[in-house]
Design a protein around this motif. Structure first.
Motif, PDB file in Angstrom:
ATOM      1  N   UNK A 139      57.580  35.227  40.282  1.00 20.14           N
ATOM      2  CA  UNK A 139      56.330  35.003  39.559  1.00 20.14           C
ATOM      3  C   UNK A 139      55.157  34.871  40.526  1.00 20.14           C
ATOM      4  N   UNK A 140      55.352  34.149  41.614  1.00 20.61           N
ATOM      5  CA  UNK A 140      54.286  33.981  42.610  1.00 20.61           C
ATOM      6  C   UNK A 140      53.903  35.313  43.241  1.00 20.61           C
ATOM      7  N   UNK A 141      54.899  36.135  43.529  1.00 22.18           N
ATOM      8  CA  UNK A 141      54.633  37.452  44.097  1.00 22.18           C
ATOM      9  C   UNK A 141      53.879  38.322  43.103  1.00 22.18           C
ATOM     10  N   UNK A 142      54.323  38.313  41.850  1.00 17.02           N
ATOM     11  CA  UNK A 142      53.635  39.082  40.821  1.00 17.02           C
ATOM     12  C   UNK A 142      52.196  38.591  40.658  1.00 17.02           C
ATOM     13  N   UNK A 143      52.006  37.290  40.643  1.00 16.40           N
ATOM     14  CA  UNK A 143      50.673  36.706  40.534  1.00 16.40           C
ATOM     15  C   UNK A 143      49.772  37.268  41.635  1.00 16.40           C
ATOM     16  N   UNK A 144      50.276  37.274  42.853  1.00 19.20           N
ATOM     17  CA  UNK A 144      49.490  37.765  43.989  1.00 19.20           C
ATOM     18  C   UNK A 144      49.295  39.279  43.939  1.00 19.20           C
ATOM     19  N   UNK A 145      50.380  40.006  43.746  1.00 23.56           N
ATOM     20  CA  UNK A 145      50.335  41.470  43.857  1.00 23.56           C
ATOM     21  C   UNK A 145      49.640  42.150  42.675  1.00 23.56           C
ATOM     22  N   UNK A 146      49.474  41.434  41.561  1.00 26.20           N
ATOM     23  CA  UNK A 146      48.776  42.014  40.402  1.00 26.20           C
ATOM     24  C   UNK A 146      47.389  41.396  40.211  1.00 26.20           C
ATOM     25  N   UNK A 147      46.900  40.718  41.235  1.00 25.03           N
ATOM     26  CA  UNK A 147      45.575  40.099  41.164  1.00 25.03           C
ATOM     27  C   UNK A 147      45.482  39.152  39.970  1.00 25.03           C
ATOM     28  N   UNK A 148      46.533  38.344  39.790  1.00 29.17           N
ATOM     29  CA  UNK A 148      46.623  37.304  38.768  1.00 29.17           C
ATOM     30  C   UNK A 148      46.820  37.827  37.345  1.00 29.17           C
ATOM     31  N   UNK A 149      46.933  39.122  37.167  1.00 34.46           N
ATOM     32  CA  UNK A 149      47.031  39.687  35.823  1.00 34.46           C
ATOM     33  C   UNK A 149      48.405  39.497  35.196  1.00 34.46           C
ATOM     34  N   UNK A 152      52.387  50.298  43.082  1.00 41.65           N
ATOM     35  CA  UNK A 152      52.439  50.222  41.622  1.00 41.65           C
ATOM     36  C   UNK A 152      53.422  49.139  41.217  1.00 41.65           C
ATOM     37  N   UNK A 153      53.162  48.580  40.044  1.00 40.04           N
ATOM     38  CA  UNK A 153      54.121  47.657  39.454  1.00 40.04           C
ATOM     39  C   UNK A 153      53.795  46.198  39.706  1.00 40.04           C
ATOM     40  N   UNK A 154      54.812  45.359  39.553  1.00 40.75           N
ATOM     41  CA  UNK A 154      54.672  43.920  39.760  1.00 40.75           C
ATOM     42  C   UNK A 154      54.623  43.557  41.238  1.00 40.75           C
ATOM     43  N   UNK A 155      55.287  44.369  42.078  1.00 43.14           N
ATOM     44  CA  UNK A 155      55.356  44.059  43.508  1.00 43.14           C
ATOM     45  C   UNK A 155      54.700  45.128  44.373  1.00 43.14           C
ATOM     46  N   UNK A 156      54.003  46.073  43.755  1.00 41.57           N
ATOM     47  CA  UNK A 156      53.289  47.122  44.471  1.00 41.57           C
ATOM     48  C   UNK A 156      54.232  47.969  45.338  1.00 41.57           C
ATOM     49  N   UNK A 157      55.157  48.637  44.671  1.00 38.28           N
ATOM     50  CA  UNK A 157      56.069  49.560  45.322  1.00 38.28           C
ATOM     51  C   UNK A 157      55.252  50.654  46.010  1.00 38.28           C
ATOM     52  N   UNK A 158      55.523  50.912  47.280  1.00 39.12           N
ATOM     53  CA  UNK A 158      54.817  51.945  48.050  1.00 39.12           C
ATOM     54  C   UNK A 158      55.821  52.830  48.778  1.00 39.12           C
TER      55      UNK A 158
END
Length: 182
Positions: free
Chosen positions: A51-61, A90-96
């Motif tokens: 959840x913390x990673x998603x919070x950060x990687x999605x700009x809190x969205x 892209x995604x919750x963790x910004x897959x690159x």
């Protein structure tokens, strides 16, 4: 089963600074539902870190997003001459990177290299996050290394995704989410 009322009360306070928009609630709810399906008795420190990673990687969205700037200025942000795709985050963790889209696509039985936009689907984004973070598929380091019977290292856990970039900040988000999961 997680106490959702307790979770949202705690998360609203930290890390959401007192207010949750409906999209944030929906995104958190989806991740919590996926956790309940996969690991209902699992280590909640893992869930808090996801959840913390998603919070950060999605700009809190708390919703799968495409990287701001589409990877401009990064080697992965250039159109691949073979596939015609850009393998930006892209995604919750910004897959690159194409190799990561290939690996996760193979794991999930999807043509992610041919259709990287699939990583924006909430279910696929959650699958990528859960599998990648548990098994260390992004950097070779996974959640079991940082959260187990003898280790509790939310600062070091940033290495699962992206070196030590903003590790202390994300560890703070982890603490906020974990308070609602206890």
């Amino acid at each position: 089963m997680l106490d959702r009322n307790r979770f949202f009360a705690a998360a609203r306070a930290c890390p959401f600074d007192g207010f949750l928009r409906q999209g944030q609630v929906d995104g958190c709810t989806f991740i919590l539902d996926q956790w309940d399906l996969r690991k209902p008795d699992g280590d909640r420190r893992w869930l808090a870190y996801m959840l913390a990673t998603t919070f950060h990687e999605t700009d809190r969205l708390m919703q799968p997003i495409e990287e701001y700037g589409h990877g401009a200025g990064h080697p992965y942000g250039v159109r691949d001459p073979r596939t015609g795709q850009v393998y930006d985050g892209r995604g919750d963790v910004q897959l690159t990177w194409e190799k990561n889209y290939e690996m996760m696509g193979a794991r999930l039985g999807l043509d992610l290299p041919g259709h990287p936009e699939l990583a924006l689907d909430p279910k696929i984004a959650a699958d990528i996050m859960f599998i990648g973070m548990e098994y260390g598929l992004f950097t070779g380091l996974g959640l079991p290394r940082f959260f187990n019977a003898t280790v509790d290292d939310p600062v070091g856990a940033r290495r699962i995704i992206n070196g030590t970039d903003r590790a202390e900040t994300i560890a703070g988000y982890h603490a906020g989410f974990l308070a609602g999961l206890a």
